[in-house]
Design a protein around this motif. Sequence first.
Motif, PDB file in Angstrom:
ATOM      1  N   ASP A  64       0.831  -1.204   0.000  1.00 55.09           N
ATOM      2  CA  ASP A  64       0.000   0.000   0.000  1.00 55.09           C
ATOM      3  C   ASP A  64       0.868   1.258   0.000  1.00 55.09           C
ATOM      4  O   ASP A  64       0.587   2.203  -0.746  1.00 55.09           O
ATOM      5  N   HIS A  66       3.926   1.624  -1.190  1.00 56.94           N
ATOM      6  CA  HIS A  66       4.546   1.777  -2.508  1.00 56.94           C
ATOM      7  C   HIS A  66       3.533   2.292  -3.529  1.00 56.94           C
ATOM      8  O   HIS A  66       3.851   3.155  -4.354  1.00 56.94           O
ATOM      9  N   THR A  67       2.326   1.756  -3.468  1.00 49.71           N
ATOM     10  CA  THR A  67       1.293   2.167  -4.413  1.00 49.71           C
ATOM     11  C   THR A  67       0.924   3.636  -4.223  1.00 49.71           C
ATOM     12  O   THR A  67       0.758   4.369  -5.203  1.00 49.71           O
ATOM     13  N   THR A  71       0.993   6.457  -7.104  1.00 51.54           N
ATOM     14  CA  THR A  71      -0.246   7.110  -7.544  1.00 51.54           C
ATOM     15  C   THR A  71      -0.437   8.504  -6.959  1.00 51.54           C
ATOM     16  O   THR A  71      -1.482   9.119  -7.177  1.00 51.54           O
ATOM     17  N   THR A  75      -6.148   6.267  -4.425  1.00 60.02           N
ATOM     18  CA  THR A  75      -6.516   4.859  -4.544  1.00 60.02           C
ATOM     19  C   THR A  75      -6.972   4.572  -5.974  1.00 60.02           C
ATOM     20  O   THR A  75      -7.169   5.500  -6.775  1.00 60.02           O
ATOM     21  N   TYR A  76      -7.189   3.311  -6.269  1.00 59.96           N
ATOM     22  CA  TYR A  76      -7.658   2.907  -7.589  1.00 59.96           C
ATOM     23  C   TYR A  76      -8.935   3.664  -7.969  1.00 59.96           C
ATOM     24  O   TYR A  76      -9.058   4.181  -9.073  1.00 59.96           O
ATOM     25  N   ASN A  85      -1.278   4.799 -14.141  1.00 62.43           N
ATOM     26  CA  ASN A  85      -1.005   4.098 -12.883  1.00 62.43           C
ATOM     27  C   ASN A  85      -2.200   3.303 -12.364  1.00 62.43           C
ATOM     28  O   ASN A  85      -2.099   2.630 -11.334  1.00 62.43           O
ATOM     29  N   THR A  88      -1.550  -0.431 -12.028  1.00 70.82           N
ATOM     30  CA  THR A  88      -0.694  -0.700 -10.872  1.00 70.82           C
ATOM     31  C   THR A  88      -1.517  -0.659  -9.589  1.00 70.82           C
ATOM     32  O   THR A  88      -1.378  -1.532  -8.720  1.00 70.82           O
ATOM     33  N   ALA A  89      -2.389   0.336  -9.467  1.00 73.72           N
ATOM     34  CA  ALA A  89      -3.240   0.452  -8.282  1.00 73.72           C
ATOM     35  C   ALA A  89      -4.195  -0.736  -8.170  1.00 73.72           C
ATOM     36  O   ALA A  89      -4.448  -1.240  -7.068  1.00 73.72           O
ATOM     37  N   SER A  92      -2.213  -3.771  -7.107  1.00 76.50           N
ATOM     38  CA  SER A  92      -1.886  -3.569  -5.698  1.00 76.50           C
ATOM     39  C   SER A  92      -3.075  -3.927  -4.810  1.00 76.50           C
ATOM     40  O   SER A  92      -2.913  -4.600  -3.786  1.00 76.50           O
ATOM     41  N   SER A  93      -4.255  -3.490  -5.200  1.00 75.96           N
ATOM     42  CA  SER A  93      -5.463  -3.786  -4.418  1.00 75.96           C
ATOM     43  C   SER A  93      -5.707  -5.287  -4.338  1.00 75.96           C
ATOM     44  O   SER A  93      -6.055  -5.814  -3.280  1.00 75.96           O
TER      45      SER A  93
END
Length: 137
Positions: A64, A66-67, A71, A75-76, A85, A88-89, A92-93
């Motif tokens: 989290d 790093h994400t 970003t 958040t996504y 990005n 990537t998000a 990551s989720s």
Amino acid sequence: MRKAAPLVGIIFGAIFIVAGILVWIVVSTTLSSQKITVSSDAPCSAGRNVAGPISAYCQATVIDEHTMKITGGKTYAELDKDDPNRDTAMTSSFLQASLFTSVVAFGVCAMAIAVGIAFVFFGVALREPRSAPAAAA
């Protein structure tokens, strides 16, 4: 009923204990087989293999962090649909959710073991005491 209740408690307790231990082993083995190493900048368990609840939690936390750096703290759901990005998000989720699910699984295993131990103790406590030998006259 008085004789059956203690036995049922002990049997169910043993089943809970064994099931909790077996599932703990399965989750731990499955995580280990993924060969995930906790990032070196994680707040805990850095450099260790992910195989238990603490290392899984630590790795999810650092993912989290790093994400959020990548970003810009979004958040996504907060990223525009055309943001490069966003993938990537999303990844990551998914990774965080998987790791947190394993943390929950370990917790459920620990709870099953604790409940099993309680059942065994209650079952033993409910047993009728043996008759004392008659005193010599």
